[in-house]
Design an enzyme around this catalytic site. Structure first.
Site, short mmCIF file in Angstrom:
data_model
loop_
_atom_site.label_atom_id
_atom_site.label_comp_id
_atom_site.label_asym_id
_atom_site.label_seq_id
_atom_site.Cartn_x
_atom_site.Cartn_y
_atom_site.Cartn_z
N ARG A 126 14.72 38.78 78.34
CA ARG A 126 14.88 39.81 79.56
C ARG A 126 16.30 40.26 79.96
NH1 ARG A 126 10.18 36.75 81.06
NH2 ARG A 126 8.49 37.99 80.34
N LYS A 148 25.86 52.71 78.85
CA LYS A 148 24.75 53.18 77.93
C LYS A 148 24.61 52.57 76.54
CE LYS A 148 25.33 57.84 78.39
NZ LYS A 148 24.61 59.17 77.87
N GLU A 190 37.70 62.66 71.85
CA GLU A 190 37.26 62.41 73.32
C GLU A 190 38.50 62.39 74.27
OE1 GLU A 190 34.10 62.60 73.84
OE2 GLU A 190 32.86 62.08 71.92
N LYS A 250 36.80 58.72 82.69
CA LYS A 250 35.23 58.44 82.27
C LYS A 250 34.76 57.65 83.53
CE LYS A 250 31.71 57.88 79.39
NZ LYS A 250 30.90 57.19 78.04
N HIS A 271 30.56 69.33 73.65
CA HIS A 271 29.50 68.74 72.92
C HIS A 271 28.17 69.29 72.80
CE1 HIS A 271 31.86 65.07 73.35
NE2 HIS A 271 30.97 64.34 73.10
N HIS A 287 31.76 62.29 64.67
CA HIS A 287 31.38 62.70 66.03
C HIS A 287 32.68 63.52 66.44
CE1 HIS A 287 29.61 63.21 69.96
NE2 HIS A 287 30.69 62.44 70.29
N1 LIG Z 1 26.99 54.47 74.49
C1 LIG Z 1 27.59 55.65 74.57
O1 LIG Z 1 28.08 55.94 75.72
C2 LIG Z 1 28.29 56.04 73.27
C3 LIG Z 1 29.28 57.10 73.37
C4 LIG Z 1 29.57 57.55 72.34
C5 LIG Z 1 29.41 57.24 71.08
N2 LIG Z 1 28.57 56.44 71.03
C6 LIG Z 1 28.03 55.64 69.90
O2 LIG Z 1 28.94 54.96 69.16
C7 LIG Z 1 28.78 55.03 67.73
C8 LIG Z 1 30.03 55.52 67.06
O3 LIG Z 1 31.02 54.62 67.32
P1 LIG Z 1 32.52 54.47 66.11
O4 LIG Z 1 33.10 55.99 66.08
O5 LIG Z 1 33.21 53.46 66.74
O6 LIG Z 1 31.86 54.18 64.93
P2 LIG Z 1 31.58 52.70 64.41
O7 LIG Z 1 31.26 51.65 64.92
O8 LIG Z 1 30.91 52.85 63.08
O9 LIG Z 1 33.18 52.56 63.51
C9 LIG Z 1 33.94 53.13 62.68
C10 LIG Z 1 34.21 52.48 61.67
O10 LIG Z 1 35.49 51.65 61.88
C11 LIG Z 1 35.49 50.47 61.56
N3 LIG Z 1 36.27 49.72 62.38
C12 LIG Z 1 36.21 49.56 63.69
N4 LIG Z 1 36.99 48.96 64.27
C13 LIG Z 1 38.02 48.89 63.22
C14 LIG Z 1 39.30 48.22 63.39
N5 LIG Z 1 39.57 47.98 64.43
N6 LIG Z 1 39.94 48.30 61.96
C15 LIG Z 1 39.24 48.86 60.85
N7 LIG Z 1 38.17 49.34 60.95
C16 LIG Z 1 37.38 49.24 62.19
C17 LIG Z 1 33.87 50.25 61.67
O11 LIG Z 1 33.58 49.13 60.77
C18 LIG Z 1 33.36 51.48 61.12
O12 LIG Z 1 33.40 51.46 59.67
C19 LIG Z 1 27.49 55.89 67.47
O13 LIG Z 1 26.51 55.34 67.07
C20 LIG Z 1 27.63 56.74 68.74
O14 LIG Z 1 26.08 57.16 68.90
C21 LIG Z 1 28.07 55.47 72.05
ZN LIG Z 2 31.24 62.27 72.64
#
Ligand SMILES: NC(=O)c1ccc[n+]([C@@H]2O[C@H](COP(=O)([O-])OP(=O)(O)OC[C@H]3O[C@@H](n4cnc5c(N)ncnc54)[C@H](O)[C@@H]3O)[C@@H](O)[C@H]2O)c1
Ligand SMILES: [Zn+2]
Length: 1601
Positions: A126, A148, A190, A250, A271, A287
Site C-alpha cells: 500500500r 506522476k 523539453e 515545472k 506535445h 519523444h
Molecule cells: N512521469 C512523467 O511525468 C513523465 C514525463 C515524461 C516522460 N515520462 C516517461 O519517461 C520515459 C522516457 O524516459 P527516458 O527518455 O529517460 O528513457 P529511458 O529511461 O528509456 O532512458 C533512455 C536510455 O538511456 C539509457 N540511460 C539512462 N541513463 C543513462 C546514463 N546516464 N548513461 C547512459 N545511458 C543511460 C537507458 O538505459 C535507456 O537505454 C517514457 O516512458 C515516458 O513515458 C514520464
Molecule cells: Zn514531454
C-alpha cells in the site's frame, strides 16, 4: 576518498509541492547515500536500475550503501520494461527478498525506471517510500518532477499509474556525461519547450549556450570536478543552471496546479502535434525528437493565426536545431524511418482527436504569443483546417482578387544584405543592432557557423526583432571537437564562409582545419574558382570529395592577401566573399577579376557599399585612358567598426512576388522600404519588367508602388536583359506566360517572333542555382500548356490567355523557394494550382503562405499529396509499359556487339523474323553504307538512317526482331524515335559486349565505315545513350558461349512475357532454395557450379562480394563497376539455367557494400532489372521512395525486400520485426527478414511470426531465417527461397547455413519429408542403369527415397500393388510394358498419347487433394534435347533420317517434328512397317526411303538409329546386317547422330560418324541418362545432380563391359 569529496557538495535545492525535495549538483553519489541513510531510515534499501545504467554506475552505489541491507535489481532497458510484467517482476523480487513496509526503493535511471519503480512504490504494501535518481536529461527535467508514475499496456502508454511523490529527487548532472548524445538532445527538447513558454531569459541562454552546454556533457569531468563550485567549469555551471531553471518552472507549475487542470497544460506546448507524431514514429523516434518538431509546427499554427511573429518561429527552429534536434518532418532522421510513411495529415489529426486536453471535438494547442509567453494561460482551441494547413506538405492557392487590395507590405529582409551584414557585424569591432534581419536557413546557417567559429556573440532584443551582434574583430577559432560546419543547401553562406574560414587561427599546434560541408545538392554547387584564387594566394583549402565543390577543409594558415586573381564569371559571391574578408588579410589586397564578363556586378557594388557603412573603403581601379572602371579592387588592411544600428533593407527579389500579384490581378501593391536608391539589382524589377508589361509603377528613392492593368491585359515585353536582376527572372516568366498583348511600341522584336514573345536573356547563371531554374521554368510552365524555348543565356516565353491555361496543375518546386513563390503568382489566377513543396520557401520567406493569405488576401489551402506523387524521377519511375506481346523488339548497341547474332537467336526463339536495319538501308539505297557515307557525308547518312528506321518500325510493328545501326543513337531525333518506341510500342534492348571484345572483333572486319575516332571513344560516348533509350540490356558474353541460345531464349521470352516457364513461383507449395555464390570472381565458380546447384531453385549472385581484382572484397571499399557486374552476370547466365537472385548486401546488413553509396547501389539494381534478373534483393534500409521507383519498373523481376538484424536485438515477437515486415511487404514481392538466434526458442518465435503473418490475406511470400548455429532450425523450416550453401563452396555465406541435402535429411527426420518408393517396371531389366541414376540422385540431394527393380513378365498384381501403395513415388516403364501399363493410369500426357508409349509414371495431386497416376514419355524429350543442344541451325531445309520403325522411332520422329524439321527420311528393313509408321504421323513430312545410299532431298543433318547395334555394320560384306554407308554423313554443315542402342559403347554408326569431322555422335547411354534426369526431375521437382550421375554411370557401364 579525497578530503574535498567528503565535505558536502554544493547543491541547488528546488522545492515542489511545498517541499525542498529536489537536490541538484554534480557527483552526488556519496551525498545521496548519506542523505538517504540519515533521513530515510529503513531495514532494506532496494535500488532498481536498467542494465545500461548498472554497467556504468551501479558499483558506485553499492560502495556508497555498503553497511546497510542494500539490494539491487537490474532490469532490461527500454520502454518495454514499463509493463505489467515489469511491475510484477519487481514486486516478486521485493517479496522474495522479504521487503517490508519500511523499505526504501531507489529508482536509478531514465524515465522508464522512474515511472515503473514509482508505480511499484505507490502500491507495494500500500505504498512505500521511494527516491528518484534520474540519469537521463528527460528524467531530470520532466518525468521525475511532479509525481506522476505509470506503466504501459498494449492499449496505450501510461494508462495505468498513480500520483506518488518521491521523498527526494537527486539530480546529479554528472550522469549526463555517459548519456548517449541522442538521449541528451531528447531531454533538451523539453528544456527548450519549458523556457519557450515561460522565460525568455532562460531561452536566450539556451540559444547562445548550445555549444557550451553540449561540451559540458561531452567532456568527462575528472576528480569529481563540479562537485564543489570551486571546481565547476563555466560550462558545467551553465548546464546546471539550465537544468535547475527548467525544473523550477515545472515544479512551479506543478505546485500551483497539482492535478493538471488548466495551467499545467502549458507544459504540453509542442506535445499536441508532437504526441501524434510520436504515436506514428515510435519507437523509431524519441519523444523529445517528436516534441521538437511539434514545437515548430505548433508555433507555425500560432503564426498562421497571426499571433506569433516569424522571428520567434525562427528562434525556436535555430535553438532546437542547435541541440541536434529535428525541426521538421522532412528531417532525414525522421523521414527515413519506415513508419514515417504513416505520417499523413489525416492520421495525425485522428490521433490528436483523442488528446486528453481536448474539450469536445475541438483540438487544443498551446499557442505561443512570443518567446517566453503564451497566448492564453492554457491551451487554446484550434480548428482542424488550421492545423491541417500547417501539417500539409503542399498548398493549393485559391485564385481571386487580393482582398487586402491595395496592399502595403514590407517583405523580409534581403538575404544578400542580411548575410553580408552578419559577416560584417561579426568581423567588426563593437556592437551592432541588426533589424529586419531575414530569418532564414541561410542566415541561420551563417550565424551558427559564426558561433561555432567563436567569431562573434549574438543575442536577441525586442522579442527577436533585433539581433545584437558583439563583433569579434576578425578573431576566429576552429570549431570545437573538430566539428564540421554543416551548411545544408545555403549557397551564399557556403561561399562567404569559405574565405571567412581562412581567417581562422589556431594558437597551438597541432594544426587543424575547418571543414565546411553541405547536403547532396550543395556538394554539387561550384566553389572551384574561389578556392583556386585562395589557394593561389597561399591559403590551404582541400576538396574532400569532388573537385570544385564542398566539403572543403580549410587550413589555419591564415589569409595572406596581396594580389589575388579570381575568375568571376560564374558567381559574384566569390568576389564578395574575398572582398568581405580582405581587410583582415595579412597584407592589403588587390583583387583582380579575370575570365571575361563579371556576373552580377550589382552584388559586388552592394558588398562594397556595405563595407563602407562598416568603415572600410574599397577603391576600384579605372582605365587611365578611358576612365572606365576596371575589374581591379584595392582593399586596405583595416578593422570594421560596427555602426551601432543597421536596418536591413527588404529583399527586392521577394518583393517581386507581391508586386507581380498586383500586376497579374490588376490590383495595387506598395513595398514601403525598397525604392530606386536600393543597392539590390532586383529593385529594378518594377521599372524594368512590370512597367513595360503595362503596369503603372511609382517609385521613390525608398518605396515602390505597382498597379496592374485589368486582368488579362499584360503585355509581352519583347526582349529583356535581366542580367542586373537574375533572381527575378522566374517572376517575369510566369507573368510573361499570361502576357498576350503585344509589346509596347519600340519594344517589338523585329525578327519574325510572334507578338506574344517575351525573350528573357542574361540569366545563364540561373542554371546553377538551387536547381537548373531555366529548365525548371520551362518544364513547369509546360504543365500549364505554356510554350517556351530555351536559349543559351535565357528563355523565350510565349504568352497565352489565362482561360487557355490548364487548371489543376501540380507544380514541382525542385526544393527551390523562387520556383515556389513565382508559381504562386500564376496560381493566383489559375484554378486548382498546387505547389508541391510548400516548405521550400523557408529559405527566404518562411511565412510566405501566411503572408499571402493574411497580408495580401489570397486564400491558401493545405493539400496532402498522394504518396505516389513524391516520385519525380521522370518517365522511368512510371510503371512499365504494356506492349502488345508480339510487338517488334528493337536492338541497339555498338557495331560488333552481336546484334545480328543475338537478334537471329532471339528471332528463332520467339518464332519471329529478324530484320537488320543496315541491310534494309543498303537494299533501299542500293548502296553499301560506307559508299553512301563517302558520297553524302555522315549528316546525310544519319538523316537517311533515321528515316529508314522510322519506316521499318511503322511497317513492321509486330512479329520482328529489328537490329538498328550502331550509330543510330548519335542524333537526338533518332533517340527520340527509340524512346518513343520503348515508351508505348515495344521493347528496346541494348546488346552490350565487352569493349575489348568489340575492338578485337572489329579489327577483323572492314565492310562498314570507319569511325574516324577510336572505338573506345565512340563506345564511351554512346554507352549512356544506349542505356537511355533501352529498358533492357543483354550482355553478349561471347567468350563463354556455352548456353547462349538458351539464355537468349530465356531473356527474350522474359521481356515479351511469353516465358511459359517463369522463375520458380514462390507461391507454390514446393519448398524452394537458392544457393549463395560468394565469389569475388564468379567465373571461378563454374567448375563446380553444376554440382553445387543441384537441387536448388535459384542462385544468388552476391554482387557486393565481386571485385575487379578477384581478391576478397574489403567491407565498405569501392563497389565494383556496373559494366563489370554486367559481364559477371552474363557469364553466370552462360553457365546455369537457374534463375538469379541479384543481391547487393551492405556493410550494416552483413555484406561489404558501402552503406552510403546509394547511387551506385541503385545503378546496380537498375542493371539487374535491365538484364532481367529474376529476383532482386533490395534492403529496405535504402530510401523508400527509391525502392518504390525501382519496383515500379521491375517488369518480370521480383523484388525481395530484405532486412537483416545483425545486432541480435530484434525479437520475433517484438515491434521492430512487425514494422520491418509491413514495410518490406509494401515494397517487395517477397519479404526477407533475417534475425539472430541465441536459443532454439528464437526459432519457435520466428515460426509463430511467420505463420501468423502468412494467415493474413494477400500475404507476400516470406523468407524468415535466424542466423547462427542456434538458428539452423529456422533454415530447415523456412519454406520459400531458403538460402543454402554447399560443401564445395569456398566459404559459407552466413553462419549456420546448411546445404540443400542437409536440409532435406533434416526435413525427413522431423517428419516433413516421407520416404517414397520408386520402381522400374519391365523385363529383362537386371542390368539396368536406372537404379544407379536415381539412387545416386536421391543420395546426393539428401532425399530419403529408394529406387528398385520390379521385374515382371507382364503388368500384374505386383505392379498394381506397388502403384496403389501410399509410399509409391513414381516408376520408369520399359519394354514390354510401355503400352500395357496405360490402363492402370488416370491420365496420359498428349505427347505420350501421340507416341503411343509410356516410360514414366508420376503420382500427382488432383485439385481435390486426391492422388492420380499420370503417364508421360521422357524418351522423346531426351532425344529432342540432345539434338537441340548439338545442332547449329534448324530451318525449312533441314532434313533428318530415322533408321528403324519400332516403338523408339516413334519417339524419335515425334521429337524431330517438334524441333521443326519438316522432312524426315524413314528407313526400315521391312519397308511395310516404315509405311505403316509414316501413316501414324501423316503431317510430319515423313519420306520412307528404301536405301541409305541416296535421299530424295538434301542429305540429313540429324540421324537417329533405333535398331540394335549388332544388326548394323559399316563394313560391306557382312551379310544379314544393315550396311551403313559413309555417304549418309555428307551434309555440308555436319550434324548430329544418335544411336539409341547403348551397347556396345561404340556402335558401327557412331564409329563411322567419328570419322567425319563435323558430326556430333551421341551414344544411347547419353539418351538414357537424359531421360532419366527428366524422370527424376518430374518426380522430385529438383534438378538431378547430372555431372555426378553421369560420371558414376559411365564408370559402371565401362566396368560392366
Ligand atoms: N512521469 C512523467 O511525468 C513523465 C514525463 C515524461 C516522460 N515520462 C516517461 O519517461 C520515459 C522516457 O524516459 P527516458 O527518455 O529517460 O528513457 P529511458 O529511461 O528509456 O532512458 C533512455 C536510455 O538511456 C539509457 N540511460 C539512462 N541513463 C543513462 C546514463 N546516464 N548513461 C547512459 N545511458 C543511460 C537507458 O538505459 C535507456 O537505454 C517514457 O516512458 C515516458 O513515458 C514520464
Ligand atoms: Zn514531454
Amino acid at each position: 576518498m579525497a578530503a574535498l569529496s567528503e565535505t558536502a557538495p554544493d547543491i541547488h535545492k528546488v522545492s515542489v509541492l511545498g517541499k525542498e525535495s529536489i537536490h541538484c549538483g554534480f557527483h552526488l553519489i556519496p551525498y545521496i547515500s548519506s542523505t538517504v541513510l540519515r533521513t530515510l531510515p529503513a531495514s532494506t534499501y532496494v535500488l532498481v536500475t536498467d542494465t545500461h545504467v548498472a554497467k556504468l554506475h551501479l558499483t558506485a552505489f553499492e560502495e556508497a550503501f555498503s553497511g546497510s541491507r542494500f539490494l539491487t535489481h537490474v532490469i532490461p532497458p527500454g520502454e518495454t520494461s514499463k509493463s505489467r510484467q515489469g511491475k510484477t517482476d519487481i514486486e516478486d523480487f521485493l517479496l522474495a527478498n522479504t521487503c517490508t513496509r519500511d523499505t526504501v526503493i531507489l529508482a536509478l535511471g531514465g524515465g522508464v525506471i522512474g515511472d515503473l519503480v514509482g508505480f511499484v512504490a505507490a502500491t507495494f504494501m500500500r505504498g512505500v517510500r521511494f527516491v528518484q535518481i534520474p540519469t537521463t536529461l528527460l528524467a531530470m527535467v520532466d518525468s521525475s518532477v511532479g509525481g506522476k508514475t505509470a506503466i504501459d499496456t498494449p492499449h496505450g502508454k501510461n494508462l495505468i499509474g498513480a500520483f506518488w511523490q518521491p521523498e527526494y529527487v537527486f539530480i546529479d548532472a554528472a550522469f549526463l556525461e555517459t548519456l548517449p548524445s541522442r538521449e541528451f538532445a531528447n531531454g533538451m527538447a523539453e528544456v527548450v519547450k519549458t523556457a519557450a513558454i515561460w522565460n525568455e531569459t532562460e531561452f536566450a541562454s539556451l540559444e547562445s549556450g548550445s555549444a557550451d552546454i553540449i561540451s559540458a556533457i561531452q567532456t568527462p569531468s575528472t576528480s569529481f570536478a563540479g562537485r564543489h563550485i570551486a571546481t565547476r567549469t563555466p560550462a558545467q555551471s551553465l548546464l546546471l543552471s539550465v537544468i535547475v531553471g527548467s525544473i523550477s518552472v515545472k515544479a512551479h507549475i506543478v505546485t500551483i496546479d497539482e492535478r493538471e487542470t488548466g495551467l499545467r497544460n502549458l507544459v504540453n506546448f509542442g506535445h499536441t502535434i508532437g504526441h501524434a507524431i510520436e504515436a506514428v514514429l515510435t519507437p523509431g523516434a524519441l519523444h523529445g525528437e517528436c516534441v521538437s518538431v511539434g514545437i515548430i509546427l505548433e508555433a507555425e499554427v500560432a503564426r498562421q493565426i497571426g499571433i506569433l511573429a516569424q522571428g520567434a518561429v525562427g528562434r525556436l527552429t535555430r535553438c532546437l536545431a542547435s541541440y541536434n534536434l529535428p525541426v521538421s518532418l522532412t528531417d532525414p532522421r525522421l523521414a527515413s524511418l519506415p513508419a514515417a510513411r504513416g505520417l499523413s495529415v489525416g492520421r495525425l489529426l485522428d490521433i490528436m482527436r483523442i488528446d486528453k486536453k481536448n474539450s469536445g471535438s475541438e483540438k487544443k494547442i498551446v499557442l505561443l504569443s512570443r518567446i517566453g509567453a503564451t497566448h492564453e494561460p492554457r491551451a487554446t482551441g484550434v480548428a482542424d483546417d488550421v492545423i491541417r494547413k500547417t501539417l500539409s506538405s503542399a498548398v493549393r492557392v485559391v485564385p481571386g482578387i487580393p482582398s487586402k487590395n491595395p496592399v502595403t507590405m514590407a517583405t523580409p529582409g534581403s538575404k544578400s544584405i542580411s548575410n553580408r551584414a552578419l559577416v560584417l557585424a561579426a568581423l567588426a569591432k563593437g556592437t551592432c543592432r541588426l533589424t529586419n534581419l531575414l530569418h532564414s536557413d541561410d542566415t541561420q546557417v551563417m550565424m551558427n557557423a559564426l558561433i561555432e567559429l567563436q567569431g562573434a556573440k549574438f543575442s536577441w532584443e525586442d522579442n527577436g526583432e533585433t539581433l545584437v551582434v558583439e563583433g569579434g574583430e576578425g578573431r576566429l577559432r576552429p570549431p570545437r571537437n573538430n566539428k564540421h560546419l554543416y551548411l545544408g543547401n545555403a549557397g551564399t553562406a557556403a561561399r562567404f564562409l569559405t574565405t571567412v574560414c581562412t581567417l581562422v587561427k589556431q594558437d597551438q599546434t597541432p594544426e587543424t582545419a575547418t571543414v565546411i560541408t553541405g547536403n547532396a545538392r550543395m556538394k554539387q554547387r561550384p566553389v572551384g574558382p574561389l578556392v583556386d584564387a585562395l589557394r593561389a594566394n597561399g591559403s590551404s583549402v582541400d576538396f574532400l570529395e569532388s573537385q570544385g565543390c564542398l566539403p572543403l577543409a580549410i587550413g589555419t594558415g591564415g589569409f595572406k592577401g596581396g594580389r589575388i586573381r579570381l575568375a568571376a564569371s560564374v558567381s559574384s559571391q566569390y568576389v564578395s566573399s574575398i572582398l568581405l574578408c580582405a581587410p583582415y588579410a595579412a597584407e592589403p589586397v588587390v583583387l583582380e577579376l579575370t575570365g571575361g564578363a563579371v556576373i552580377s556586378q550589382p552584388y559586388i557594388n552592394m558588398t562594397i557599399a556595405m563595407m563602407r557603412e562598416f568603415g572600410v573603403s574599397v577603391t576600384r581601379d579605372t582605365d587611365p585612358e578611358t576612365g572606365k572602371p576596371l575589374g581591379v579592387y584595392q582593399i586596405p588592411s583595416a578593422t570594421y567598426v560596427n555602426p551601432g544600428d543597421y536596418s536591413i533593407e527588404s529583399d527586392a527579389s521577394s518583393a517581386t512576388y507581391p508586386l507581380a500579384i498586383a500586376a497579374i490581378t490588376g490590383t495595387t501593391c506598395t513595398i514601403p522600404n525598397i525604392g530606386s536608391a536600393s543597392l539590390q539589382g532586383d529593385a529594378g524589377f518594377a521599372k524594368g519588367v512590370l512597367e513595360p508589361m503595362g503596369c503603372k509603377v511609382v517609385q521613390t528613392a525608398t518605396s515602390t508602388t505597382v498597379t496592374g492593368p485589368p486582368p488579362g491585359q499584360l503585355r509581352a515585353i519583347g526582349r529583356v536583359d535581366m542580367e542586373p536582376m537574375t533572381d527575378a527572372f522566374l517572376t517575369a516568366s510566369v507573368l510573361a506566360a499570361v502576357a498576350t498583348l503585344p509589346p509596347l511600341p519600340g519594344r517589338e522584336l523585329r525578327d519574325g517572333s510572334t507578338p506574344n514573345t517575351t525573350r528573357i536573356i542574361g540569366i545563364a547563371n540561373q542554371r546553377v542555382k538551387e536547381c537548373n531554374r531555366i529548365r525548371a521554368m520551362i518544364d513547369e510552365l509546360a504543365k500549364f500548356g505554356v510554350e517556351t524555348k530555351e536559349l543559351d543565356d535565357g528563355l523565350e516565353v510565349y504568352g497565352k490567355s489565362v482561360s487557355g491555361l490548364r487548371e489543376g496543375v501540380s507544380v514541382h518546386c525542385y526544393d527551390d523557394h523562387r520556383v515556389a513563390m513565382a508559381f504562386s503568382v500564376l496560381a493566383a489566377v489559375i484554378r486548382g494550382t498546387i505547389l508541391e513543396e510548400k516548405r521550400c520557401v523557408e529559405k527566404t520567406w518562411p511565412n510566405w503562405w501566411d503572408d499571402l493569405q493574411n497580408k495580401i488576401g489570397i486564400q491558401v489551402e493545405g493539400v496532402e499529396l498522394a504518396p505516389s506523387s513524391d516520385a519525380h524521377a521522370g518517365p522511368s519511375s512510371s510503371s512499365p509499359p504494356e506492349y502488345d506481346p508480339s510487338a517488334s523488339i528493337v536492338l541497339v548497341g555498338m557495331r560488333g556487339a552481336g546484334k545480328t547474332h543475338i537478334g537471329n537467336l532471339a528471332a528463332s526463339a520467339l518464332d519471329r523474323k529478324f530484320l537488320d536495319a543496315d541491310a534494309y538501308f543498303e537494299e533501299k539505297h542500293a548502296k553499301v553504307i560506307s559508299v553512301f557515307v563517302r558520297e553524302n557525308g555522315w549528316d546525310a547518312f544519319r538523316a537517311a538512317e533515321k528515316a529508314i528506321f522510322d519506316e521499318i518500325l511503322e511497317t513492321n510493328p509486330t512479329g520482328h526482331v529489328i537490329s538498328s545501326g550502331g550509330g543510330i543513337v548519335e542524333t537526338p531525333a533518332a533517340r527520340e524515335s527509340l524512346v518513343a518506341w520503348g515508351k508505348s510500342r515495344g521493347p528496346v534492348v541494348h546488346i552490350s559486349r565487352d569493349i575489348g571484345e568489340i575492338v578485337r572483333y572489329l579489327g577483323e572486319e572492314t565492310a562498314r565505315p570507319a569511325y574516324g575516332e577510336s572505338v573506345e571513344d565512340v563506345f564511351k560516348r554512346r554507352q549512356p545513350w544506349y542505356d537511355q533509350v533501352s529498358a533492357h540490356k543483354f550482355t553478349n558474353d561471347v567468350g563463354a558461349a556455352t548456353r547462349t541460345e538458351e539464355e537468349v531464349a530465356r531473356f527474350f521470352k522474359d521481356i515479351t512475357g511469353t516465358n511459359s516457364e517463369p522463375a520458380t513461383s514462390p507461391a507454390s507449395d514446393k519448398r524452394t532454395y537458392f544457393l549463395s555464390l560468394t565469389y569475388p570472381d564468379i567465373t571461378k565458380s563454374f567448375s563446380v557450379l553444376d554440382d553445387v546447384t543441384t537441387g536448388v531453385d535459384a542462385v544468388e549472385l552476391r554482387v557486393d562480394l565481386l571485385t575487379l581484382s578477384g581478391d576478397p572484397a574489403i567491407p565498405g571499399s569501392v563497389p565494383p563497376p556496373v559494366e563489370y557486374v554486367a559481364s559477371q552476370l552474363a557469364s553466370l547466365r552462360e553457365h546455369t539455367p537457374l534463375p538469379i537472385v541479384f543481391t547487393v548486401r551492405t556493410v550494416s546488413q552483413g555484406g561489404v557494400f558501402p552503406d552510403d553509396e546509394e547511387e551506385k547501389a541503385f545503378a546496380l539494381f537498375d542493371l539487374a532489372l535491365r538484364t532481367g534478373c529474376e529476383y532482386v534483393d533490395v534492403e529496405i534500409s535504402w530510401p523508400e521512395s527509391r525502392i518504390k521507383a525501382l519496383a515500379s519498373r521491375k517488369g518480370s523481376s521480383q523484388i525481395i525486400a530484405s532486412w537483416h538484424d545483425w545486432s541480435g536485438d530484434m525479437k520475433w515477437d517484438g515491434a521492430v520485426v512487425k514494422e520491418k515486415y509491413v514495410l518490406a511487404s509494401k515494397l517487395g514481392d517477397i519479404v526477407k527478414i533475417v534475425g539472430k538466434a541465441t536459443t532454439i526458442e528464437d526459432n519457435f518465435a520466428l515460426h509463430n511470426f511467420a505463420t501468423s503473418v502468412a494467415r493474413k490475406p494477400g500475404a507476400k511470400p516470406l523468407i524468415a531465417i535466424n542466423m547462427g548455429l542456434e538458428g539452423q532450425l529456422s533454415r530447415i523450416l523456412n519454406p520459400t527461397l531458403s538460402p543454402v550453401s554447399h560443401p564445395l563452396l569456398p566459404t559459407r555465406a552466413a553462419p549456420g547455413q546448411l546445404s540443400f541435402a542437409e536440409i532435406q535429411s533434416a526435413l525427413h527426420l522431423i517428419g516433413k519429408l516421407p520416404a517414397k518408393k520408386f520402381y522400374l517396371f519391365g523385363s529383362p531389366i537386371a542390368y539396368s542403369m536406372s537404379p544407379t541414376i536415381h539412387n545416386m540422385g536421391f543420395e546426393v540431394l539428401g532425399l530419403p527415397h529408394h529406387y528398385s527393380l520390379l521385374e515382371t513378365p507382364g503388368v500384374d498384381d505386383k505392379i498394381r500393388a506397388a502403384l496403389k501403395s501410399e509410399e509409391f513415388g513414381g516408376a520408369s516403364v520399359t519394354i514390354p510394358h510401355k503400352l500395357a501399363i496405360i490402363p492402370l493410369l488416370d491420365s496420359v500426357s498428349p505427347h505420350a498419347q501421340a507416341i503411343g508409349a509410356i516410360n514414366t509414371i508420376i503420382p500427382r495431386a488432383k485439385p481435390d487433394g486426391s492422388r492420380e497416376l499420370f503417364g508421360d514419355n521422357t524418351d522423346w524429350l531426351a532425344i529432342r534435347e540432345c539434338v537441340r543442344k548439338n545442332i547449329k541451325n534448324i530451318n525449312g531445309q533441314t532434313t533428318a533420317l530415322v533408321i528403324g520403325a519400332g516403338g523408339t522411332s516413334r519417339a524419335a520422329i515425334y521429337a524431330l517434328h517438334d524441333l521443326g524439321i519438316n522432312t524426315i527420311y524413314l528407313f526400315n528393313r521391312t519397308i511395310a512397317s516404315a509405311h505403316s509408321l509414316a501413316r501414324v504421323f501423316p503431317d510430319y513430312g515423313i519420306a520412307v526411303v528404301d536405301t541409305l545410299e541416296a535421299f530424295p532431298g538434301s542429305s540429313p543433318s540429324v540421324i537417329i538409329s533405333t535398331v540394335p547395334a549388332f544388326a548394323t555394320t559399316s563394313t560391306p560384306g557382312n551379310d544379314g546386317t544393315l550396311l551403313l554407308p559413309a555417304s549418309i554423313f555428307s551434309s555440308e554443315e555436319g550434324g548430329v547422330v544418335i544411336d539409341m542402342a547403348y551397347k556396345p559403347a561404340e556402335t558401327p554408326l557412331l564409329r563411322l560418324a567419328k570419322q567425319v569431322s563435323n558430326w556430333v555422335a551421341i551414344p544411347g547411354l547419353a539418351i538414357l541418362l537424359e531421360q532419366g534426369y527428366l524422370q527424376f526431375e518430374a518426380w522430385t521437382g529438383r534438378r538431378a545432380p547430372r555431372s555426378l550421375i553421369e560420371k558414376t554411370v559411365w564408370e559402371k557401364y565401362q566396368s560392366n563391359n
